[in-house]
Design an enzyme around this catalytic site. Structure first.
Site, mmCIF file in Angstrom:
data_model
loop_
_atom_site.group_PDB
_atom_site.id
_atom_site.type_symbol
_atom_site.label_atom_id
_atom_site.label_comp_id
_atom_site.label_asym_id
_atom_site.label_seq_id
_atom_site.Cartn_x
_atom_site.Cartn_y
_atom_site.Cartn_z
ATOM 1 N N CYS A 68 0.901 -1.071 -0.059
ATOM 2 C CA CYS A 68 -0.220 0.111 -0.073
ATOM 3 C C CYS A 68 0.921 1.194 0.099
ATOM 4 C CB CYS A 68 -1.006 -0.172 1.081
ATOM 5 S SG CYS A 68 -1.812 1.427 1.468
ATOM 6 N N HIS A 155 -2.386 -5.262 -10.294
ATOM 7 C CA HIS A 155 -3.257 -3.830 -10.961
ATOM 8 C C HIS A 155 -3.318 -4.198 -12.534
ATOM 9 C CE1 HIS A 155 -3.043 -0.957 -7.813
ATOM 10 N NE2 HIS A 155 -1.716 -1.593 -7.411
ATOM 11 N N GLU A 204 -9.948 -0.536 -5.556
ATOM 12 C CA GLU A 204 -9.212 -1.323 -4.857
ATOM 13 C C GLU A 204 -9.779 -2.577 -4.393
ATOM 14 O OE1 GLU A 204 -6.357 0.336 -2.205
ATOM 15 O OE2 GLU A 204 -6.931 2.255 -2.472
ATOM 16 N N CYS A 213 -4.838 5.910 -4.630
ATOM 17 C CA CYS A 213 -4.492 4.669 -4.735
ATOM 18 C C CYS A 213 -3.014 4.705 -5.161
ATOM 19 C CB CYS A 213 -5.014 3.760 -5.354
ATOM 20 S SG CYS A 213 -4.175 2.137 -5.425
ATOM 21 N N GLY A 216 -1.476 2.096 -7.481
ATOM 22 C CA GLY A 216 -2.522 2.304 -8.658
ATOM 23 C C GLY A 216 -2.008 3.467 -9.372
#
Length: 267
Positions: A68, A155, A204, A213, A216
């Site tokens: 994260c 992703h 997410e 994100c 992301g």
């Protein structure tokens, strides 16, 4: 144990400092915390022999995940504020990573290398990850040919001409639970404004639509550059503000942006 609310560009976190003693975290505990506190992820700092702290992450659905980016920026800021240093070393699931203070309440973090082999995502079958043979349709709109990137978590990133009115809340779950992605997937929807600036929204896995994100944003720049549409250094506008991405020549991706401490909370 100390618990705080923080956010990184609007990405909401419950940060738990468990370096003085173990704290049990499971799906039932997270469900109970959600009744009193809003967060996208739970972050935990635990003792580490190789870094300043061991860094772990759980999504709001109770599942533990490996990465994260905005959470790493918040965890790094917390550790740097405590030590008075300009850097912090996080012991993560994907190895040691460094966070750096770039300005007051702004932090940059090394997200590690971008991985683009289909087995690293992972996908259920071999595909060209520059543009997957994959599409989604909702409300009469079709998105297709996403790039696929692992930033320690999976992703896919769709190029779209306009994010206005795009039903991300419908398309995102369709991708998250598709059998093509055996570990689930984070689904990004990217509107390219120019070679150094994109607008991005990300669904997410395990958390839903968040205001930002970090991994992301990194995946979007990697995916866009691999298609020849973006530079390696880009600004990413998300619902919560702006992030900066720098995909280095050594394949490591750096994420930079603001963090905010909202205060201590009682669990």
């Amino acid at each position: 144990m100390r618990a705080l609310k923080m956010n990184g560009t609007g990405n909401a976190f419950l940060l738990i400092d468990a370096r003085q003693g173990p704290v049990e975290v499971d799906a039932e505990t997270i469900t109970r915390w959600r009744q009193s506190h809003h967060f996208d992820q739970v972050l935990m700092l635990a003792p580490s022999q190789s870094g300043d702290a061991r860094y772990r992450i759980w999504n709001r659905d109770g599942g533990e995940v490996g990465a994260c980016g905005n959470g790493a920026r918040c965890a790094g800021w917390y550790l740097m504020r405590e030590s008075g240093k300009a850097t912090a070393l996080l012991d993560t699931a994907y190895g040691l990573t460094q966070a750096r203070r770039t300005a007051d309440n702004r932090v940059s973090v090394d997200l590690g290398p971008a991985r683009t082999d289909w087995r690293d995502i992972p996908l259920a079958r071999e595909m060209d990850t520059i543009a997957l043979d994959y599409s989604l349709t909702a409300s009469g709109l079709t998105v297709s040919r996403p790039g696929a990137v692992s930033m320690g978590n999976p992703h896919i990133v769709f190029d779209v001409p306009d994010l206005t009115g795009l039903p991300v809340e419908v398309l995102g779950p369709m991708a998250e639970y598709d059998p093509l992605f055996p570990d689930g997937v984070n689904a990004g929807f990217m509107q390219i404004r120019d070679r150094t600036h994109i607008r991005l929204r990300v669904w997410e896995r395990g958390a839903g639509l968040t205001r930002a994100c970090g991994t992301g944003a990194a995946a979007a720049i990697v995916a866009g550059h691999r298609k020849g549409r973006l530079d390696r250094q880009c600004h990413v506008s998300v619902d919560g503000g702006d992030l900066a991405i720098d995909w280095k020549e050594n394949n490591h991706v750096w994420l930079e942006g603001p963090v905010e401490l909202e205060g201590d909370v009682t669990l």
